[in-house]
Design an enzyme around this catalytic site. Structure first.
Site, mmCIF file in Angstrom:
data_model
loop_
_atom_site.group_PDB
_atom_site.id
_atom_site.type_symbol
_atom_site.label_atom_id
_atom_site.label_comp_id
_atom_site.label_asym_id
_atom_site.label_seq_id
_atom_site.Cartn_x
_atom_site.Cartn_y
_atom_site.Cartn_z
ATOM 1 N N PRO A 132 0.797 -1.237 0.000
ATOM 2 C CA PRO A 132 0.000 0.000 0.000
ATOM 3 C C PRO A 132 0.830 1.287 0.000
ATOM 4 C CG PRO A 132 0.028 -0.928 2.189
ATOM 5 C CD PRO A 132 0.767 -1.891 1.301
ATOM 6 N N CYS A 133 1.520 1.511 -1.111
ATOM 7 C CA CYS A 133 2.350 2.709 -1.205
ATOM 8 C C CYS A 133 1.498 3.973 -1.205
ATOM 9 C CB CYS A 133 3.292 2.637 -2.400
ATOM 10 S SG CYS A 133 2.493 2.400 -3.970
#
Length: 169
Positions: A132-133
């Site tokens: 989940p950048c």
């Protein structure tokens, strides 16, 4: 190698994987053709096989519907350096609804002062959303980058309730 393209509430996504795990997943894009084009450089001899990925499409849809889903999928990233793997694992540890700065991640992986290097790793994240950048932001509270798709990053953070305190740039 197998691949598929599927529709979600936020757009079309594509995924490629091997028996060892996921190799690449696109962010939500406006059409199935764009998702396929985004995957195309990595397809090689991959075969279309939607069933190969189990319930991934359904879990992605649940995530985009309510902001929650369980993603314990294995990854197969043979060309990833130890630094990249460390950054992506640190990013996976960020809880839903929270954010960290690029600098925070750099410290967590033992590279204080390495915020730019972390940003470069985020830019090459092959497993969007599952790594989940979108939860990694600039130290000044701005969104930072998201491969030219800041509106999707904003939507994901809003969905997770993590936009509080983030600059509306």
């Amino acid at each position: 190698m197998k691949y598929t393209v599927f529709e979600t509430k936020l757009g079309w996504m594509g995924v490629i994987g091997s028996a060892k795990g996921l190799r690449r997943m696109t962010i939500p894009l406006p059409s199935p053709e764009e998702a396929f084009r985004d995957l195309e450089p990595d397809l090689g001899e991959a075969d279309l096989d939607p069933g190969f990925f189990g319930g991934l499409a359904g879990r992605m849809q649940r995530f985009f519907d309510v902001g929650e889903a369980t993603f314990s999928d294995e990854f197969d990233l043979p060309r990833a350096t130890p630094f990249k793997k460390a950054v992506w694992e640190a990013t996976r540890s960020i809880p839903r609804g929270e954010t960290r700065s690029y600098g925070d991640i750099a410290v967590q992986v033992g590279r204080p002062g390495g915020a730019r290097a972390v940003g470069q790793v985020m830019a090459s994240n092959p497993i969007a959303v599952l790594v989940p950048c979108h939860r990694v932001i600039a130290s000044d509270g701005g969104l930072g980058g998201y491969g030219g798709h800041l509106e999707i990053k904003r939507r994901l953070l809003t969905l997770e309730g993590a936009m509080k305190g983030i600059k509306r740039s």
